[in-house]
Write a protein that holds these residues in place. Structure first.
Motif, PDB file in Angstrom:
ATOM      1  N   PRO A   1       1.028  -1.155   0.090  1.00 57.39           N
ATOM      2  CA  PRO A   1       0.014   0.016   0.044  1.00 57.39           C
ATOM      3  C   PRO A   1       0.931   1.233  -0.024  1.00 57.39           C
ATOM      4  O   PRO A   1       2.147   1.310   0.568  1.00 57.39           O
ATOM      5  CB  PRO A   1      -0.925  -0.127   1.229  1.00 57.39           C
TER       6      PRO A   1
ATOM      7  N   ARG B   1      -3.764   0.959  -9.124  1.00 54.75           N
ATOM      8  CA  ARG B   1      -3.805   0.856  -7.401  1.00 54.75           C
ATOM      9  C   ARG B   1      -4.872   1.463  -7.074  1.00 54.75           C
ATOM     10  O   ARG B   1      -5.415   2.540  -7.273  1.00 54.75           O
ATOM     11  CB  ARG B   1      -2.335   1.658  -6.864  1.00 54.75           C
TER      12      ARG B   1
ATOM     13  N   ASP C   1      -5.156   1.220  -3.418  1.00 53.22           N
ATOM     14  CA  ASP C   1      -4.629   1.354  -1.955  1.00 53.22           C
ATOM     15  C   ASP C   1      -3.682   2.587  -1.798  1.00 53.22           C
ATOM     16  O   ASP C   1      -2.547   2.486  -0.746  1.00 53.22           O
ATOM     17  CB  ASP C   1      -3.547   0.115  -1.790  1.00 53.22           C
TER      18      ASP C   1
END
Length: 271
Positions: free
Chosen positions: A222, A245, A247
């Motif tokens: 993350p 992504r 995160d």
């Protein structure tokens, strides 16, 4: 029609004036206050769109305050918002991240005002608010912004990688900070990923290149992004989002908070 996170000048030329499409000028500093895209509303990050009672510079407003600022601007429920800035792609990503955090459908204009002008687009004075009244309701995403404590815990536990969007020279403590009184260096354990390395002539690189840069810097962990005041951190957040992504979080206070001599936070120098 779904609004993608990044739109081109060609797309905007075709859709400017569509019902429910709002364009906002998120320029900052010396670029603030210039003429802009016809019909654009001023999203004043140096003014009413940021908090000024914290240690940061462009800290996020309380959700209810942000909702009222958006209503004052004339934003209505269901509006889609395209943000741009006069530097190319700099502060517009901050507006995009704020709007997305508030549950609005938003995008960044790739290349910003320079690209618009290069494509033959007209300019006119930016407006302070729409003629209509706003009634938007924010649906706040609690994990969009994090504070210094979350950053410190994430680094200590290896639960996230912190990506620093400032230049490498500032990251390493070689170049002085542009804001008086801040220490040089970076958050210990963070990784340098200058936002400028993700762009070419004010436009973001192709998605494949962005994915490579993000993966090289963060792996599959993350991501928390940081910068000088929470603005260009959002360029890295945009790049990571485009790379697939989901995160990603932004450290709101960034170096303007962490780098203060009285912050009590450790600082690292070099790479």
């Amino acid at each position: 029609m779904t609004l993608h996170d990044l739109v081109s000048t060609t797309w905007l030329q075709h859709h400017l004036g569509d019902d429910g499409l709002v364009v906002v000028d998120a320029s900052v500093g010396a670029y603030r206050g210039r003429d802009g895209i016809p019909g654009a509303l001023r999203f004043d990050l140096d003014g009413v769109m940021s908090r000024h009672d914290t240690d940061g510079v462009h800290d996020m407003l309380d959700p209810r305050d942000f909702e009222q600022r958006l209503r004052d601007l004339g934003i209505r429920d269901g509006d889609r918002v395209v943000a741009y800035d006069a530097q190319g792609l700099f502060s517009s990503a901050r507006a995009w991240w704020m709007l997305e955090a508030a549950g609005l459908e938003a995008a960044v204009l790739d290349g910003g005002l320079p690209a618009w002008i290069d494509a033959g687009g007209a300019v006119e004075p930016t407006r302070e608010r729409a003629e209509r009244a706003g009634d938007v309701s924010v649906r706040w995403r609690e994990d969009a912004f994090v504070d210094a404590d979350v950053v410190a815990r994430a680094i200590a536990s290896d639960e996230a990688v912190v990506l620093d969007a400032r230049s490498f020279e500032r990251f390493a403590g070689i170049a002085p900070e542009p804001r008086d009184g801040l220490r040089g260096g970076h958050i210990p354990g963070s990784v340098s990923l200058p936002f400028a390395a993700l762009e070419c002539d004010g436009r973001l690189q192709e998605v494949g290149c962005l994915a490579d840069r993000i993966d090289e810097a963060a792996g599959d962990a993350p991501i928390i992004t940081t910068c000088g005041s929470g603005v260009t951190a959002c360029v890295v957040a945009l790049a990571a989002t485009l790379a697939g992504r989901d995160d990603v979080r932004v450290y709101d206070g960034s170096w303007s908070e962490w780098g203060r001599p009285d912050s009590g936070r450790p600082v690292a120098l070099g790479d």
